[in-house]
Enzyme design. Structure first.
Site, PDB file in Angstrom:
ATOM      1  N   GLU A 291     -85.502 -11.170 -81.300  1.00 49.98           N
ATOM      2  CA  GLU A 291     -84.975 -12.307 -80.523  1.00 49.98           C
ATOM      3  C   GLU A 291     -83.469 -12.215 -80.347  1.00 49.98           C
ATOM      4  O   GLU A 291     -82.941 -12.576 -79.290  1.00 49.98           O
ATOM      5  CB  GLU A 291     -85.361 -13.630 -81.205  1.00 49.98           C
TER       6      GLU A 291
ATOM      7  N   MET B 154     -88.899 -17.467 -79.737  1.00 47.35           N
ATOM      8  CA  MET B 154     -88.430 -17.545 -78.355  1.00 47.35           C
ATOM      9  C   MET B 154     -86.919 -17.411 -78.327  1.00 47.35           C
ATOM     10  O   MET B 154     -86.205 -18.095 -79.046  1.00 47.35           O
ATOM     11  CB  MET B 154     -88.870 -18.879 -77.731  1.00 47.35           C
TER      12      MET B 154
END
Length: 877
Positions: free
Chosen positions: A300, A265
């Site tokens: 990411e 994330m």
């Protein structure tokens, strides 16, 4: 039975937020079961008299203050999923205190406590599990966070941005305060607290700034972070060199955790990663693991600009950040390694998962028009197909034009929440107002386009006429599709196997002049090439420039010719796969009729050409020697006979292994030179080719299995060890139980390695697999609440076609039981497991009835989540 059916959310109903938030200060007083969260928000009302409705989920409200004054209960209404406050001024400060229970939060969304680490996951709608908020991506605010915790248990306290204060408090507690200077939506918020080890490094940006790089992990895993750190620095340099994008904070942090629903994330400045995409050394990680880490670390990091600095207006625009960033990470991986191999791997993922998705009940465009649960749309369509749509723009404009478009995108929209139309507008404006109106069909239409292509040669005129007819199958809710605008690259090969220079005849009548690619826009197009002195062999969709299926009249001899001669690496590989698929389809027919299949001699000769071609890159050669996957083969069959597909593919593999035993043995021995482990493309290629050769040998002879056993016992790296282990588990041999136990005894302390062990055992086609999987559920290494372990055992078994589609229906029953167990705890994992039933409509009648029984039980379960309900209802529709 579930009676309160969840409602769909529609893109057409989008409205700008009636309230916005300029700043929010969060204070967390961490406690395992009663964490106190205090938020102070500076807010503005844009529609006078409109109630403020804040999102919430599983929160306990303590107090509400407006401009410092406590509100009485008559001023607000608290419901399970919202807090509504009335009679608010235009501008005000809102302070809310609430409590949450991180230990009881097994959804792994919001703030949760797992293995002694507090961790957050807020994309897409997890922040509402932390505090009352406008939990939507177009509400962007500056976040400041103060974290309070017991210092001995949680010495590391992290959040977004840069640290601005810290200190000790009474009762053994301490605090750290973080400030993120950039506006962001709540889904990019992050908090981590734990007793973690730290690996540090620095990166000097192109403007001369020193960035503090930090990777946090469980103690004892520090030595496994080197590759991730190296990948991060490569990513930062690549983004500067390729797009001129420099990192914008003083610190970049990565935290590796075991319990995580996703791969990673991109929270601003504080990326939280599934440990599988951070931790690696040659003994515990395969080459694929290393490459995966490099790609995900890059993905990411690249989100810092394509996702964070510019984010999505609403979740229907998800591909805006994900498709674009997947394209960027694919290009990065290609530049770091072999471009050709990388392209093949990317297309294989697309074909094996996204093409299947496009053919099934959950098919959706890359910009869907509606959803019930947004977590169900983190799909191969949004990511992989979304990346291919971006790649087509890159093909249209070239690297320079695409870079201009990206520069314009950042220039126009930095710091904003925008739409896919905004991105296309930037691309168009930067490239002479290029007309992309028809190209938008890629965003609104589901399904995989089919190009029916033919090449007709006129010897008298010395022309080759290429006819392209495009269509797209109907998908749920979309029967009629408009033509797509797509790039198509073709080659025409002469008798000598060389490319013929291409020149379009009468270019004024053509849709666009040939400049590396043809622009296909209509349902039917004709491109005529002149000065073709002999009948050519055509190579279509080179480089897989467009994410389509091609249908042509190329026969076995044509494909064999392309296997031997095509100058385009991807199409040469693709000719190998198409030829293999054709042969397997013929084997299926013979086996189904009770006949002994014959060995296709044209394919045999073409295969031998690849096998003995010493000029090929080792890893590309390994790929060309492989057979098309079961997933690819099944796409053209309805109904699907899963066992027949498996048996036919194995028949061909066995035949090739026996026919070319000496060649495979020579390949195997020539690649094993005892060199020191390296991640260079050459070394990775050597291991890939060696283990590919071993798989054909093990499939076809006891000598091959003996070779696998010897490799298992002498392997010095996980790539070789797991490859040989997989073969010994998948084919009958006397050493199977011995190696299963030996691997377990050696690696049971390494959870990431044990995940590989579980996956190999659960995916074995041998008769004992089902019973073994049931026993593995009780093993001490297994915990169904940990997503990685659940995927490794249950997920792998569900992808094991032989056992999942067993005639008794026991595979369907097994998966239904697991779904109904995990769904109330972790709906995201429940729905992802349910999607495995997506092939329901292509089953043979008996299996379809058996699966239907299990699907209806899931749909009618009283506690079913909206995540799982959405998937199962689409499958049964």
């Amino acid at each position: 039975m579930k009676t309160d059916l969840p409602k769909a959310i529609n893109l057409k109903d989008y409205k700008k937020p009636e309230y916005t938030i300029s700043t929010i200060h969060l204070t967390f007083d961490l406690d395992s079961t009663e964490t106190k969260v205090t938020s102070v928000m500076k807010m503005t009302c844009h529609e006078e008299g409109t109630p403020l409705v804040l999102d919430a989920l599983q929160l306990k409200l303590l107090s509400v203050k407006v401009d410092g004054n406590i509100l009485n209960e008559g001023r607000y209404q608290v419901e399970e999923t919202s807090l509504t406050i009335n009679d608010l001024p235009e501008k005000f400060s809102l302070e809310i205190e609430n409590k949450i229970n991180p230990l009881a939060n097994k959804t792994l969304e919001g703030l949760y406590l797992s293995s002694g680490i507090y961790c957050t996951q807020n994309e897409a709608e997890g922040f509402r599990r932390i505090t009352y908020y406008l939990d939507r991506p177009d509400v962007m605010a500056k976040f400041t966070t103060k974290i309070i915790a017991k210092k001995e248990e949680f010495p590391v306290l992290l959040s977004n941005g840069n640290p601005i204060d810290s200190g000790d408090l009474d009762n053994g507690q301490h605090f750290v305060e973080w400030e993120d200077p950039f506006n962001k939506p709540a889904y990019l918020y992050a908090l981590v607290a734990g007793n973690l080890a730290l690996v540090t490094d620095t990166f000097k940006t192109m403007s001369g700034r020193d960035i503090d790089l930090r990777i946090y992990c469980d103690k004892g895993n520090e030595s496994k972070c080197d590759h991730a750190m190296d990948s991060l620095k490569k990513s930062m340099k690549w983004d500067e060199e390729t797009y001129g994008l420099e990192y914008d904070l003083d610190i970049y942090m990565v935290v590796a955790v075991d319990s995580f629903n996703m791969g990673a994330m991109e929270n601003k400045g504080l990326n939280i990663f599934n440990s599988a995409y951070v931790l690696a050394n040659p003994q515990t990680a395969t080459d694929d693991d290393f490459l995966g880490i490099e790609g995900v670390i890059g993905h990411e990091y690249f989100h810092n600009w394509t996702g964070n600095r510019i984010t999505c207006r609403d979740w229907f625009q998800l591909t805006l950040k994900e498709g674009l960033t997947v394209f960027r990470d694919q290009e990065f991986s290609g530049d770091m390694n072999s471009k050709s191999v990388n392209r093949v791997e990317n297309v294989n993922r697309l074909r094996s998962s996204q093409f299947v998705e496009d053919m099934g009940p959950t098919a959706h465009p890359i910009k869907p028009a509606s959803y019930i649960e947004i977590n169900n749309f983190y799909t191969a369509t949004i990511y992989e197909k979304g990346a291919e749509v971006i790649r087509m723009l890159h093909s249209f404009f070239g690297q320079d034009g695409f870079r201009k478009g990206m520069d314009k995108y950042f220039d126009l929209f930095d710091g904003q929440a925008v739409t896919t139309d905004d991105f296309l507008h930037a691309m168009s404006v930067a490239n002479d107002n290029y007309d992309l109106s028809q190209f938008k069909n890629w965003y609104s239409q589901a399904g995989t386009p089919i190009l029916d292509i033919s090449c007709n040669y006129d010897e008298k005129k010395q022309t080759a006429m290429v006819t392209v007819e495009q269509s797209c199958p109907s998908t749920p809710g979309q029967d009629h599709k408009l033509p797509y605008h797509l790039p198509l690259e073709i080659g025409l090969l002469g008798d000598d196997g060389k490319d013929i220079p291409l020149c379009l005849e009468d270019v004024s009548s053509q849709p666009q002049i040939y400049k590396g690619i043809l622009h296909v826009k209509n349902a039917s197009e004709v491109f005529t090439f002149k000065n073709i002195t002999s009948k050519p062999t055509a190579s279509y969709n080179r480089g897989f420039k467009a994410p389509v299926k091609t249908v042509s009249k190329l026969n076995g001899k044509d494909l064999a010719f392309l296997m031997a001669n095509d100058s385009d690496d991807f199409n040469r590989y693709d000719a190998c796969m198409k030829s293999g698929e054709s042969v397997i389809n013929n084997i299926m027919k013979e086996l189904q009729n009770g006949n002994t299949p014959s060995f296709d001699l044209v394919y045999k000769d073409a295969y031998q050409t690849i096998l003995t071609d010493g000029s090929l890159d080792n890893e590309m050669k390994s790929m060309m020697l492989s057979l098309p996957t079961e997933s690819i083969i099944k796409q053209e069959h309805n109904p699907v006979n899963h066992k027949l597909v498996f048996d036919s593919r194995e028949w061909l593999k066995n035949k090739l292994g026996k026919e070319f035993k000496n060649e495979f043995l020579s390949l195997y021995n020539s690649q094993d030179d005892g060199e020191e482990f390296s991640l260079s493309p050459d070394s990775i290629g050597r291991r890939a080719l060696k283990n590919s050769a071993l798989s054909f040998l093990a499939c076809s002879s006891s000598d091959g299995l003996d070779l696998a056993y010897a490799q298992f016992n002498s392997a010095s790296n996980m790539t070789d060890e797991i490859s040989s282990f997989n073969l010994l588990v998948h084919y009958p041999n006397d050493q199977k139980e011995e190696v299963i136990k030996a691997f377990y005894d050696k690696w049971n302390h390494e959870t990431l390695v044990m995940q590989k062990w579980l996956s190999v055992l659960a995916s074995s086609p041998t008769e004992d697999t089902y019973e073994r999987v049931l026993k593995l559920e009780t093993d001490s290494i297994y915990d169904s609440t940990v997503p990685n372990l659940l995927r490794s055992l249950v997920g792998a078994f569900a992808r094991n076609a032989i056992h999942f589609h067993h005639d008794s229906g026991r595979g369907y029953q097994f998966l239904r039981e697991k779904i109904l167990t995990i769904d109330p705890i972790n709906p995201s994992m429940g729905s992802r497991l349910t999607s495995v039933f997506g092939g329901y409509n292509k089953l043979e009648p008996m299996l379809k009835e058996l699966m239907k029984t299990e699907l209806e039980q899931i749909k009618n379960a009283p506690s079913i989540s909206k995540n799982t309900y959405e998937i199962v209802s689409k499958i049964l529709n």
